[in-house]
Write an enzyme that holds these catalytic residues in place. Structure first.
Site, PDB file in Angstrom:
ATOM      1  N   HIS A 148       0.842  -1.194   0.000  1.00 16.10           N
ATOM      2  CA  HIS A 148       0.000   0.000   0.000  1.00 16.10           C
ATOM      3  C   HIS A 148       0.880   1.248   0.000  1.00 16.10           C
ATOM      4  O   HIS A 148       1.741   1.417   0.872  1.00 16.10           O
ATOM      5  CB  HIS A 148      -0.882  -0.030   1.252  1.00 16.10           C
ATOM      6  CG  HIS A 148      -1.963   0.987   1.281  1.00 16.10           C
ATOM      7  ND1 HIS A 148      -2.308   1.682   2.416  1.00 16.10           N
ATOM      8  CD2 HIS A 148      -2.807   1.419   0.316  1.00 16.10           C
ATOM      9  CE1 HIS A 148      -3.311   2.497   2.156  1.00 16.10           C
ATOM     10  NE2 HIS A 148      -3.634   2.358   0.888  1.00 16.10           N
TER      11      HIS A 148
ATOM     12  N   ASP B 130      -0.297   6.128  -6.110  1.00 19.77           N
ATOM     13  CA  ASP B 130      -1.370   7.125  -6.154  1.00 19.77           C
ATOM     14  C   ASP B 130      -1.050   8.257  -7.134  1.00 19.77           C
ATOM     15  O   ASP B 130      -0.357   9.210  -6.769  1.00 19.77           O
ATOM     16  CB  ASP B 130      -1.577   7.708  -4.755  1.00 19.77           C
ATOM     17  CG  ASP B 130      -1.976   6.650  -3.747  1.00 19.77           C
ATOM     18  OD1 ASP B 130      -3.099   6.158  -3.846  1.00 19.77           O
ATOM     19  OD2 ASP B 130      -1.150   6.320  -2.871  1.00 19.77           O
TER      20      ASP B 130
ATOM     21  N   HIS C 162      -0.194  10.655  -2.423  1.00 16.86           N
ATOM     22  CA  HIS C 162      -1.490  10.173  -1.937  1.00 16.86           C
ATOM     23  C   HIS C 162      -2.470  11.297  -1.633  1.00 16.86           C
ATOM     24  O   HIS C 162      -3.606  11.300  -2.113  1.00 16.86           O
ATOM     25  CB  HIS C 162      -1.304   9.319  -0.681  1.00 16.86           C
ATOM     26  CG  HIS C 162      -2.599   8.792  -0.134  1.00 16.86           C
ATOM     27  ND1 HIS C 162      -3.336   9.476   0.805  1.00 16.86           N
ATOM     28  CD2 HIS C 162      -3.299   7.672  -0.425  1.00 16.86           C
ATOM     29  CE1 HIS C 162      -4.440   8.800   1.078  1.00 16.86           C
ATOM     30  NE2 HIS C 162      -4.438   7.704   0.342  1.00 16.86           N
TER      31      HIS C 162
END
Length: 321
Positions: A61, A91, A104
Site C-alpha cells: 500500500h 497514487d 497520496h
C-alpha cells in the site's frame, strides 16, 4: 498437497523469529531485488489466474513506507523489493500544468516540505520539494512522476495505479504509451469504468471492488473477462469462504486489505502473541485470499516468502536477482 496445508508449511517457521527491524533495513542499489517479471499481458493474467496451487502475493500500500522511506517514492519501492516479492499500489495525481505525479493526499503538508494543494503546483515547483518519511522526517527524495515510475518498474514488479484525481483515460493512456500492460494495473472504481477501460485497452488488468455475491453476478453481466480482473473483496476481509470461492470459480484471484485491521496491531502482537497473529493471517489465506494489500509489505512478505527463493514452491515469474 492442498493450498491450506502448503500455506501452513510456508508460514509455520517464519513468524516466531519475526521482529520489527524496519529502521535498520536498507536497500542499496546493488542489493538483489525480489522481482515479479511477467513479460506480456498474457503472463500477467496467468499470474493472477486462480489455480489450486497459486501463490499468495503481497501488495504494498503506497509502496510500503517506513522510517527513512516515504510513501509513493521510487527509493521506497526499491527498499520493499530488496526484502520481499511485492506488487506496489501507487497514487497518481495531476499537477497544474498537466503532468501526472505520485502522491497520496490532495495536499502537500503531511508528506512533503510543501504546503497547499498539489493540483495548484507545476511539476517544476513540486520537484523543488522533498518527501517526508513515515515518521515525518524530511528525506532527500523528490516526488516522482508516473512516467518515472513506469520506466523504473519494468522487469521489477507490478504497479497498481489508484485513481485519485487522474481521469481513467489518462491512466490508460500512460500504460499504453509505456507499453506497460505486462506490469501495470489500474484500480477502477465503478463497473461503468471497468467497461470503459476494457474498451480502451483490452490488455489492461484491473483491480475491481467486488465485495458480495450480488456484485459477482453483476460483474458477470458486464461481458468483461474475469481474467482481466483481481476482485478486491474489502478492507475488512470477508469471513464467508463462499464469496472467495465464487470468484475462484470464475478463474480470478481475490484481494483483501489488512492496512486497516491486522497491520495496525502487528508490531505489538508479533511481540506479545506471535502464534495468535500467525493464525489470523493464516485464517485469511485459508478462506481464499490470494493477494494481501498491506502497509507492512516487508514484514508480511517475510512471513509469506522467506523460504521461497530456496524452495521448489517458487514460481517462474518470481525471481531474486
Amino acid at each position: 498437497m492442498t493450498f491450506q496445508l502448503r500455506v501452513l508449511l510456508v508460514l509455520a517457521p517464519i513468524l516466531l523469529p519475526l521482529r520489527s527491524s524496519i529502521s535498520q533495513e536498507s536497500a542499496p542499489t546493488t542489493t538483489p531485488l525480489h522481482r515479479i517479471v511477467p513479460q506480456t499481458p498474457a503472463e500477467l493474467r496467468e499470474l493472477f489466474r486462480y489455480t489450486a496451487t497459486r501463490l499468495p502475493i503481497v501488495s504494498a500500500h503506497r509502496g510500503g513506507a517506513g522510517p527513512g522511506y516515504p510513501e509513493n517514492c521510487i527509493a521506497t519501492f526499491e527498499h520493499t523489493l530488496a526484502e520481499t516479492f511485492s506488487m506496489l499500489e501507487i497514487d497518481p495525481r495531476m499537477t497544474r500544468d498537466g503532468h501526472v505525479v505520485l502522491h497520496h493526499d490532495a495536499t502537500l503538508d503531511r508528506t512533503t516540505t510543501g504546503t497547499g494543494k498539489l493540483a495548484d503546483k507545476t511539476l517544476a515547483e513540486l520537484k523543488q520539494l522533498r518527501l517526508k518519511d513515515s515518521e515525518g522526517n524530511v528525506t532527500d527524495y523528490q516526488i516522482p512522476t508516473l512516467d518515472e515510475a513506469l520506466r523504473w518498474a519494468k522487469g521489477k514488479t507490478i504497479l497498481v495505479l489508484d485513481q485519485k484525481d487522474v481521469p481513467l483515460e489518462t491512466r490508460v493512456g500512460k500504460i499504453s504509451q509505456h507499453k506497460a500492460e505486462a506490469y501495470a494495473m489500474m484500480i477502477v472504481g465503478s463497473f461503468k469504468d471497468v467497461v470503459a477501460c476494457h474498451r480502451l485497452n483490452r490488455d489492461i488488468m484491473m483491480e475491481v471492488m467486488i465485495p458480495s455475491h450480488a456484485k459477482v453476478q453483476a460483474f458477470d453481466a458486464l461481458g468483461v473477462p474475469w481474467q482481466n480482473v483481481i476482485a478486491f473483496l474489502g478492507h475488512v476481509p470477508p469471513t464467508d469462504p463462499s464469496l472467495y470461492e465464487a470468484v475462484h470459480q470464475k478463474g480470478a484471484s481475490t484481494m483483501i486489505g489488512t492496512s486497516r485491521n491486522l497491520d495496525r496491531v502487528f508490531h505489538r502482537r508479533v511481540r506479545d502473541a506471535p502464534d495468535s497473529l500467525r493464525r489470523d493471517y493464516q485464517m485469511i489465506l485459508g478462506r481464499g485470499a490470494d493477494v494481501i494489500e498491506t502497509d507492512l509489505p516487508r514484514e508480511i512478505g517475510r512471513l509469506l516468502y522467506a523460504p521461497l527463493s530456496k524452495s521448489p514452491l517458487g514460481h517462474r515469474l518470481l525471481r531474486v536477482e
